[in-house]
Design a protein around this motif. Structure first.
Motif, short mmCIF file in Angstrom:
data_model
loop_
_atom_site.label_atom_id
_atom_site.label_comp_id
_atom_site.label_asym_id
_atom_site.label_seq_id
_atom_site.Cartn_x
_atom_site.Cartn_y
_atom_site.Cartn_z
N LYS A 148 38.26 -31.79 3.23
CA LYS A 148 38.53 -32.52 1.98
C LYS A 148 40.01 -32.60 1.62
N SER A 149 40.82 -31.65 2.07
CA SER A 149 42.24 -31.65 1.69
C SER A 149 43.14 -31.34 2.89
N PRO A 150 43.12 -32.20 3.91
CA PRO A 150 43.98 -31.97 5.07
C PRO A 150 45.44 -32.24 4.73
N MET A 151 46.32 -31.42 5.25
CA MET A 151 47.75 -31.63 5.06
C MET A 151 48.26 -32.55 6.16
N LYS A 152 49.33 -33.27 5.84
CA LYS A 152 49.91 -34.22 6.80
C LYS A 152 51.21 -33.67 7.38
#
Length: 82
Positions: free
Chosen positions: A65-69
């Motif tokens: 739900k909250s992947p970092m780039k």
């Protein structure tokens, strides 16, 4: 996700050269306002990671739900959560 501008090209350059003496102001979790929205900005250095996510009660502990780039080839990952 577009780059937020919190970590700039200059920050990445200095960090990559080992001469960014205030990178602690950028890495970690910091409350801030970006594009008029209040939230938390997350940034970590994980040069060998295949993926990085922010997880917690707010997203049901789901890493999808909250992947970092990643920021270019710096090894730095970022995410802003309003």
């Amino acid at each position: 996700m577009k780059q937020t501008g919190v970590i700039t090209d200059v920050d990445r350059y200095l960090f990559g050269n080992g001469t960014h003496y205030e990178i602690y102001n950028k890495l970690g979790a910091h409350p801030c306002t970006i594009r008029g929205k209040k939230g938390i900005y997350f940034a970590v250095w994980a040069p060998h990671a295949k993926a990085v996510s922010v997880v917690g009660n707010f997203n049901g502990w789901d890493p999808e739900k909250s992947p970092m780039k990643p920021l270019a080839d710096s090894g730095i990952y970022e995410l802003f959560i309003p």
